[in-house]
Design a protein around this motif. Structure first.
Motif, mmCIF file in Angstrom:
data_model
loop_
_atom_site.group_PDB
_atom_site.id
_atom_site.type_symbol
_atom_site.label_atom_id
_atom_site.label_comp_id
_atom_site.label_asym_id
_atom_site.label_seq_id
_atom_site.Cartn_x
_atom_site.Cartn_y
_atom_site.Cartn_z
ATOM 1 N N GLY A 46 0.815 -1.214 0.000
ATOM 2 C CA GLY A 46 0.000 0.000 0.000
ATOM 3 C C GLY A 46 0.844 1.258 0.000
ATOM 4 O O GLY A 46 0.524 2.237 -0.669
ATOM 5 N N ALA A 47 1.942 1.225 0.737
ATOM 6 C CA ALA A 47 2.840 2.381 0.790
ATOM 7 C C ALA A 47 3.506 2.626 -0.558
ATOM 8 O O ALA A 47 3.586 3.766 -1.025
ATOM 9 C CB ALA A 47 3.899 2.178 1.871
ATOM 10 N N ILE A 48 3.967 1.558 -1.192
ATOM 11 C CA ILE A 48 4.635 1.703 -2.489
ATOM 12 C C ILE A 48 3.659 2.239 -3.535
ATOM 13 O O ILE A 48 3.997 3.145 -4.304
ATOM 14 C CB ILE A 48 5.250 0.364 -2.938
ATOM 15 N N ILE A 49 2.449 1.690 -3.552
ATOM 16 C CA ILE A 49 1.445 2.163 -4.521
ATOM 17 C C ILE A 49 1.116 3.627 -4.266
ATOM 18 O O ILE A 49 1.031 4.429 -5.196
ATOM 19 C CB ILE A 49 0.188 1.278 -4.465
ATOM 20 N N ALA A 50 0.940 3.996 -2.991
ATOM 21 C CA ALA A 50 0.637 5.394 -2.655
ATOM 22 C C ALA A 50 1.787 6.316 -3.040
ATOM 23 O O ALA A 50 1.559 7.421 -3.545
ATOM 24 C CB ALA A 50 0.335 5.513 -1.162
ATOM 25 N N MET A 51 3.017 5.881 -2.816
ATOM 26 C CA MET A 51 4.170 6.704 -3.168
ATOM 27 C C MET A 51 4.214 6.946 -4.674
ATOM 28 O O MET A 51 4.562 8.038 -5.122
ATOM 29 C CB MET A 51 5.467 6.038 -2.692
ATOM 30 N N MET A 52 3.831 5.934 -5.451
ATOM 31 C CA MET A 52 3.846 6.089 -6.907
ATOM 32 C C MET A 52 2.662 6.937 -7.391
ATOM 33 O O MET A 52 2.846 7.825 -8.226
ATOM 34 C CB MET A 52 3.824 4.715 -7.585
ATOM 35 N N ILE A 53 1.481 6.694 -6.871
ATOM 36 C CA ILE A 53 0.297 7.418 -7.336
ATOM 37 C C ILE A 53 0.332 8.879 -6.904
ATOM 38 O O ILE A 53 0.079 9.785 -7.703
ATOM 39 C CB ILE A 53 -0.992 6.740 -6.831
ATOM 40 N N PHE A 54 0.623 9.120 -5.623
ATOM 41 C CA PHE A 54 0.602 10.484 -5.094
ATOM 42 C C PHE A 54 1.936 11.207 -5.277
ATOM 43 O O PHE A 54 2.046 12.387 -4.941
ATOM 44 C CB PHE A 54 0.229 10.477 -3.608
ATOM 45 N N ARG A 55 2.946 10.502 -5.762
ATOM 46 C CA ARG A 55 4.307 11.035 -5.897
ATOM 47 C C ARG A 55 4.753 11.647 -4.565
ATOM 48 O O ARG A 55 5.215 12.780 -4.482
ATOM 49 C CB ARG A 55 4.386 12.054 -7.029
ATOM 50 N N HIS A 56 4.568 10.856 -3.527
ATOM 51 C CA HIS A 56 4.819 11.324 -2.171
ATOM 52 C C HIS A 56 6.054 10.653 -1.589
ATOM 53 O O HIS A 56 6.190 9.440 -1.638
ATOM 54 C CB HIS A 56 3.601 11.028 -1.301
ATOM 55 N N LYS A 57 6.941 11.445 -1.069
ATOM 56 C CA LYS A 57 8.176 11.004 -0.415
ATOM 57 C C LYS A 57 9.173 10.383 -1.392
ATOM 58 O O LYS A 57 10.150 9.793 -0.962
ATOM 59 C CB LYS A 57 7.873 10.003 0.708
ATOM 60 N N VAL A 58 8.943 10.511 -2.679
ATOM 61 C CA VAL A 58 9.838 9.872 -3.651
ATOM 62 C C VAL A 58 11.106 10.667 -3.896
ATOM 63 O O VAL A 58 12.076 10.130 -4.428
ATOM 64 C CB VAL A 58 9.116 9.584 -4.991
ATOM 65 N N SER A 59 11.133 11.931 -3.526
ATOM 66 C CA SER A 59 12.340 12.723 -3.748
ATOM 67 C C SER A 59 13.110 12.965 -2.452
ATOM 68 O O SER A 59 14.166 13.589 -2.471
ATOM 69 C CB SER A 59 11.982 14.068 -4.397
ATOM 70 N N LYS A 60 12.611 12.460 -1.355
ATOM 71 C CA LYS A 60 13.279 12.649 -0.068
ATOM 72 C C LYS A 60 14.197 11.459 0.201
ATOM 73 O O LYS A 60 13.756 10.373 0.571
ATOM 74 C CB LYS A 60 12.251 12.788 1.054
ATOM 75 N N LYS A 61 15.480 11.671 -0.036
ATOM 76 C CA LYS A 61 16.467 10.590 0.032
ATOM 77 C C LYS A 61 16.519 9.901 1.394
ATOM 78 O O LYS A 61 16.601 8.677 1.472
ATOM 79 C CB LYS A 61 17.859 11.111 -0.322
ATOM 80 N N SER A 62 16.447 10.675 2.470
ATOM 81 C CA SER A 62 16.555 10.062 3.797
ATOM 82 C C SER A 62 15.383 9.111 4.056
ATOM 83 O O SER A 62 15.564 8.042 4.639
ATOM 84 C CB SER A 62 16.624 11.136 4.885
ATOM 85 N N PHE A 63 14.191 9.496 3.608
ATOM 86 C CA PHE A 63 13.033 8.618 3.779
ATOM 87 C C PHE A 63 13.187 7.362 2.921
ATOM 88 O O PHE A 63 12.872 6.255 3.368
ATOM 89 C CB PHE A 63 11.737 9.342 3.417
ATOM 90 N N LEU A 64 13.663 7.522 1.695
ATOM 91 C CA LEU A 64 13.824 6.376 0.806
ATOM 92 C C LEU A 64 14.853 5.388 1.352
ATOM 93 O O LEU A 64 14.691 4.174 1.210
ATOM 94 C CB LEU A 64 14.211 6.839 -0.600
ATOM 95 N N TRP A 65 15.908 5.886 1.993
ATOM 96 C CA TRP A 65 16.894 5.004 2.621
ATOM 97 C C TRP A 65 16.250 4.201 3.745
ATOM 98 O O TRP A 65 16.435 2.987 3.849
ATOM 99 C CB TRP A 65 18.078 5.803 3.174
ATOM 100 N N LYS A 66 15.504 4.891 4.597
ATOM 101 C CA LYS A 66 14.827 4.198 5.701
ATOM 102 C C LYS A 66 13.819 3.189 5.165
ATOM 103 O O LYS A 66 13.707 2.070 5.680
ATOM 104 C CB LYS A 66 14.120 5.211 6.602
ATOM 105 N N PHE A 67 13.092 3.579 4.137
ATOM 106 C CA PHE A 67 12.103 2.702 3.531
ATOM 107 C C PHE A 67 12.789 1.468 2.930
ATOM 108 O O PHE A 67 12.322 0.336 3.107
ATOM 109 C CB PHE A 67 11.330 3.473 2.452
#
Length: 86
Positions: A46-67
């Protein structure tokens, strides 16, 4: 078990979407730790789909590392669980 995973992924999708809406409206946001916690407890898809659809948190490197680390941890737990079952 399948219903629980569907519910938590739906919850994860909604929370990510809500956080994106709050970001657009400059309102108080949902914490990254809350987003990652829901993801950890089964809301990864659900998080991955939301990140792709809403383009949310995809440019924040620190969040992507944690994810990404969270995904690796989940995979390790799943592999370990299946090895114990054999």
């Amino acid at each position: 078990m399948m219903y629980i995973l569907i519910a938590i992924n739906l919850l994860s999708f909604i929370i990510f979407g809500l956080d994106k809406r709050k970001a657009i409206k400059h309102q108080r946001r949902i914490s990254e730790s809350s987003l990652l916690t829901v993801t950890f407890f089964g809301g990864t898809i659900g998080a991955i789909i939301a990140m792709m659809i809403f383009r949310h948190k995809v440019s924040k490197k620190s969040f992507l590392w944690k994810f990404g680390l969270l995904l690796i941890l989940q995979l390790a737990v799943i592999i370990y669980f299946f090895k114990i079952q054999k």
